[in-house]
Design a protein around this motif. Structure first.
Motif: not given
Length: 89
Positions: A10-22
């Motif tokens: 309904s809000k056209n949102l997708i979210g998630f945690a991501a990392t490039r380093s520890f």
């Protein structure tokens, strides 16, 4: 963790945690438009490490966006993603 993604059609949102380093976890939020995905925000998750990334969750209530991790709860304005409040555990 695909089960930890925020998906809201309904809000056209997708979210998630991501990392490039520890020791540098981000929470990224994308909006789906007719032309594809557009990055709306990349938010720092202070004090969290990659091993705890599965514990990060994003959710919203009305006009506030919350990110809960094993170290803190951060609150953002969903319109511009400016931080409103933060509580460290």
């Amino acid at each position: 963790n695909h089960k930890a993604m925020l998906v809201n059609p309904s809000k056209n949102l997708i979210g998630f945690a991501a990392t490039r380093s520890f020791s540098n976890i981000k929470y990224v939020i994308y909006e789906y438009t007719g032309d594809g995905f557009v990055c709306k925000a990349t938010l720092d998750i202070d004090g969290s490490y990659a091993y705890a990334m599965d514990d990060v969750r994003g959710l919203f209530i009305e006009d506030e966006f919350y990110i809960l991790s094993n170290q803190s709860l951060n609150v953002y304005d969903i319109n511009d993603f400016n931080q409103i409040a933060s509580i460290d555990f």
